[in-house]
Structure formats: C-alpha cells, structure tokens
Design a protein around this motif. Structure first.
Motif, short mmCIF file in Angstrom:
data_model
loop_
_atom_site.label_atom_id
_atom_site.label_comp_id
_atom_site.label_asym_id
_atom_site.label_seq_id
_atom_site.Cartn_x
_atom_site.Cartn_y
_atom_site.Cartn_z
N GLY A 27 6.48 12.83 -4.42
CA GLY A 27 5.87 11.82 -5.11
C GLY A 27 5.19 10.91 -4.07
O GLY A 27 5.40 10.83 -2.76
N ILE A 28 4.25 9.94 -4.30
CA ILE A 28 3.55 9.11 -3.74
C ILE A 28 4.58 8.00 -3.36
O ILE A 28 5.25 7.41 -4.16
N VAL A 29 4.48 7.44 -2.19
CA VAL A 29 5.01 6.48 -1.44
C VAL A 29 3.99 5.38 -0.94
O VAL A 29 3.00 5.60 -0.72
N ARG A 30 4.56 4.10 -0.85
CA ARG A 30 3.67 3.05 -0.33
C ARG A 30 4.57 2.03 0.13
O ARG A 30 5.54 1.73 0.07
N GLY A 31 3.71 1.30 0.91
CA GLY A 31 4.16 0.06 1.42
C GLY A 31 3.13 -1.03 1.55
O GLY A 31 1.95 -0.52 1.90
N LEU A 32 3.37 -2.23 1.18
CA LEU A 32 2.25 -3.31 1.31
C LEU A 32 2.59 -4.43 2.02
O LEU A 32 3.98 -4.78 1.95
N ALA A 33 1.86 -5.06 2.80
CA ALA A 33 2.00 -6.23 3.45
C ALA A 33 0.90 -7.14 3.13
O ALA A 33 -0.44 -6.72 3.11
#
Length: 115
Positions: A27-33
């Motif tokens: 599935g979709i993975v994300r990282g936010l900064a």
C-alpha cells in the motif's frame, strides 16, 4: 534485502525494480516534513537574492526537508513489512509564510530477486 530497513537503491520512481519481482504490494506509504528558516536565515537568504544566483540557504532547507521526508517514508514502508518502495514521488507546498511542507510518497512492496 531486510524488511527492517529500506536501502536507497530499493526506492525508485519507476513502477518496477530492475532485477526484482514484486511478491506483495502493501500500500501507500508517506513521509512528511515541515520546515522553516530562522529569522537570521531568512535575512541571509534575502541578502543572497540581492546578489542573484543560487540561494544556498534555501537549497539547504529544501534538501533537509526532502531527506527527512524520504527517511520517514522508508521507515513507514519498513514498518509495514516492505523492503522496497515503487513509484516514489515528492510534493511540496507552502504551509505558511516561510514554512514549507515536503511529502515523499510511494507504494510499499515486498520484492525478491528475479529468477
């Protein structure tokens, strides 16, 4: 490849990883900064704009935000049990004046070497 850590070579903007086959899509993975420059950094960058050319203070800010978002995305993929990320992309937006959001995202997968 270990599922505990996603090596940089196992992240690609392509829909496949050369030499490997996808055995499971997670599935979709994300990282936010979200980052901002200090007041002193903004003054320094403003001075650099007067001279023209590459604004190194902002380049540094953007690079750090991308690195952080990338690392968080890889951690998210590993936590899901993935050992690679396909179709990886970046997106960036201004959240407020002088505050930038960088999102790294893609599809976490489990790959194994092709026979």
């Amino acid at each position: 490849m270990s599922a505990n850590m996603i090596p940089h070579g196992a992240v690609t903007t392509a829909n496949e990883l050369h030499g490997y086959r996808v055995v499971r899509t997670l599935g979709i993975v994300r990282g936010l900064a979200v980052r901002s420059r200090s007041v002193i950094g903004n003054i320094g960058a403003a001075l650099q704009t007067l001279v023209g050319g590459n604004i190194t203070l902002y380049v540094e800010l953007c690079e750090k935000a991308r690195e952080e978002a990338f690392a968080l995305m890889c951690q998210h993929a590993a936590a899901m049990g993935g050992n690679a990320v396909l179709a990886m992309r970046y997106d960036a937006n201004d959240v407020a004046d002088g505050v930038t959001e960088v999102l790294a995202y893609g599809t976490a997968v489990v790959v194994e070497p092709s026979p």
